[in-house]
Design a protein around this motif. Structure first.
Motif, PDB file in Angstrom:
ATOM      1  N   PHE A 147      20.194  41.026  39.591  1.00  0.00           N
ATOM      2  CA  PHE A 147      21.615  40.994  39.285  1.00  0.00           C
ATOM      3  C   PHE A 147      22.443  41.286  40.532  1.00  0.00           C
ATOM      4  CE2 PHE A 147      25.464  43.272  37.703  1.00  0.00           C
ATOM      5  CZ  PHE A 147      26.076  42.181  37.102  1.00  0.00           C
ATOM      6  N   GLN A 148      22.027  42.276  41.324  1.00  0.00           N
ATOM      7  CA  GLN A 148      22.736  42.605  42.562  1.00  0.00           C
ATOM      8  C   GLN A 148      22.702  41.432  43.531  1.00  0.00           C
ATOM      9  OE1 GLN A 148      20.585  46.261  43.439  1.00  0.00           O
ATOM     10  NE2 GLN A 148      22.439  47.459  43.067  1.00  0.00           N
ATOM     11  N   LEU A 149      21.567  40.772  43.643  1.00  0.00           N
ATOM     12  CA  LEU A 149      21.457  39.609  44.523  1.00  0.00           C
ATOM     13  C   LEU A 149      22.366  38.479  44.053  1.00  0.00           C
ATOM     14  CD1 LEU A 149      17.625  39.505  45.234  1.00  0.00           C
ATOM     15  CD2 LEU A 149      19.452  40.134  46.823  1.00  0.00           C
ATOM     16  N   GLU A 150      22.441  38.283  42.759  1.00  0.00           N
ATOM     17  CA  GLU A 150      23.319  37.250  42.215  1.00  0.00           C
ATOM     18  C   GLU A 150      24.782  37.574  42.504  1.00  0.00           C
ATOM     19  OE1 GLU A 150      22.443  36.574  38.075  1.00  0.00           O
ATOM     20  OE2 GLU A 150      20.359  36.101  38.511  1.00  0.00           O
ATOM     21  N   LEU A 151      25.158  38.843  42.367  1.00  0.00           N
ATOM     22  CA  LEU A 151      26.533  39.243  42.674  1.00  0.00           C
ATOM     23  C   LEU A 151      26.853  39.044  44.153  1.00  0.00           C
ATOM     24  CD1 LEU A 151      27.086  42.523  40.608  1.00  0.00           C
ATOM     25  CD2 LEU A 151      28.068  40.264  40.205  1.00  0.00           C
ATOM     26  N   LEU A 182      29.521  35.937  48.353  1.00  0.00           N
ATOM     27  CA  LEU A 182      29.412  35.132  49.560  1.00  0.00           C
ATOM     28  C   LEU A 182      29.987  33.738  49.335  1.00  0.00           C
ATOM     29  CD1 LEU A 182      28.424  34.957  52.451  1.00  0.00           C
ATOM     30  CD2 LEU A 182      26.180  34.304  51.574  1.00  0.00           C
ATOM     31  N   GLN A 183      29.705  33.150  48.183  1.00  0.00           N
ATOM     32  CA  GLN A 183      30.230  31.827  47.876  1.00  0.00           C
ATOM     33  C   GLN A 183      31.753  31.848  47.764  1.00  0.00           C
ATOM     34  OE1 GLN A 183      28.442  28.798  47.609  1.00  0.00           O
ATOM     35  NE2 GLN A 183      30.545  28.100  47.795  1.00  0.00           N
ATOM     36  N   LEU A 235      37.026  30.558  50.156  1.00  0.00           N
ATOM     37  CA  LEU A 235      38.319  31.000  50.671  1.00  0.00           C
ATOM     38  C   LEU A 235      38.472  30.617  52.134  1.00  0.00           C
ATOM     39  CD1 LEU A 235      40.977  32.515  50.338  1.00  0.00           C
ATOM     40  CD2 LEU A 235      39.738  34.638  50.808  1.00  0.00           C
ATOM     41  N   TYR A 236      37.439  30.850  52.920  1.00  0.00           N
ATOM     42  CA  TYR A 236      37.490  30.487  54.335  1.00  0.00           C
ATOM     43  C   TYR A 236      37.701  28.984  54.494  1.00  0.00           C
ATOM     44  CZ  TYR A 236      36.368  29.751  59.179  1.00  0.00           C
ATOM     45  OH  TYR A 236      36.440  29.363  60.484  1.00  0.00           O
ATOM     46  N   ALA A 237      36.996  28.183  53.705  1.00  0.00           N
ATOM     47  CA  ALA A 237      37.127  26.725  53.793  1.00  0.00           C
ATOM     48  C   ALA A 237      38.550  26.288  53.464  1.00  0.00           C
ATOM     49  CB  ALA A 237      36.128  26.050  52.854  1.00  0.00           C
ATOM     50  N   ALA A 238      39.153  26.913  52.476  1.00  0.00           N
ATOM     51  CA  ALA A 238      40.527  26.571  52.099  1.00  0.00           C
ATOM     52  C   ALA A 238      41.497  26.935  53.222  1.00  0.00           C
ATOM     53  CB  ALA A 238      40.918  27.281  50.810  1.00  0.00           C
ATOM     54  N   ILE A 239      41.302  28.097  53.808  1.00  0.00           N
ATOM     55  CA  ILE A 239      42.161  28.527  54.920  1.00  0.00           C
ATOM     56  C   ILE A 239      41.942  27.619  56.124  1.00  0.00           C
ATOM     57  CG2 ILE A 239      42.544  30.379  56.602  1.00  0.00           C
ATOM     58  CD1 ILE A 239      41.923  32.353  54.282  1.00  0.00           C
ATOM     59  N   TYR A 240      40.685  27.347  56.438  1.00  0.00           N
ATOM     60  CA  TYR A 240      40.343  26.508  57.593  1.00  0.00           C
ATOM     61  C   TYR A 240      40.976  25.128  57.464  1.00  0.00           C
ATOM     62  CZ  TYR A 240      37.544  24.114  61.103  1.00  0.00           C
ATOM     63  OH  TYR A 240      37.144  23.381  62.189  1.00  0.00           O
ATOM     64  N   GLN A 241      40.925  24.568  56.273  1.00  0.00           N
ATOM     65  CA  GLN A 241      41.463  23.233  56.040  1.00  0.00           C
ATOM     66  C   GLN A 241      42.966  23.175  56.320  1.00  0.00           C
ATOM     67  OE1 GLN A 241      40.971  21.838  52.014  1.00  0.00           O
ATOM     68  NE2 GLN A 241      41.058  19.712  52.642  1.00  0.00           N
ATOM     69  N   GLN A 242      43.676  24.271  56.085  1.00  0.00           N
ATOM     70  CA  GLN A 242      45.130  24.291  56.238  1.00  0.00           C
ATOM     71  C   GLN A 242      45.588  24.795  57.607  1.00  0.00           C
ATOM     72  OE1 GLN A 242      46.697  26.591  53.003  1.00  0.00           O
ATOM     73  NE2 GLN A 242      45.724  25.336  51.460  1.00  0.00           N
ATOM     74  N   ASP A 243      44.689  25.400  58.373  1.00  0.00           N
ATOM     75  CA  ASP A 243      45.070  26.058  59.622  1.00  0.00           C
ATOM     76  C   ASP A 243      44.599  25.248  60.827  1.00  0.00           C
ATOM     77  OD1 ASP A 243      45.465  27.750  61.817  1.00  0.00           O
ATOM     78  OD2 ASP A 243      44.980  29.545  60.658  1.00  0.00           O
TER      79      ASP A 243
END
Length: 45
Positions: free
Chosen positions: A6-10, A15-16, A21-29
């Motif tokens: 369960f901890q690994l899944e969390l 991480l996903q 979030l990083y991909a969304a920011i990267y795409q706009q910046d």
């Protein structure tokens, strides 16, 4: 065992979400994209 799984899944889910979030920011910046590209110049063969 189940708690560890369960901890690994969390952690994987966190991480996903972070990657999304990083991909969304990267795409706009555009500045971030340029910075990344300039950092990659010395790494490509």
């Amino acid at each position: 065992m189940a708690l560890e799984r369960f901890q690994l899944e969390l952690e994987a889910q966190d991480l996903q979400e972070s990657a999304n979030l990083y991909a969304a920011i990267y795409q706009q910046d555009e500045e971030l994209q340029q910075l990344t590209e300039s950092a990659l110049v010395g790494w490509t063969a």
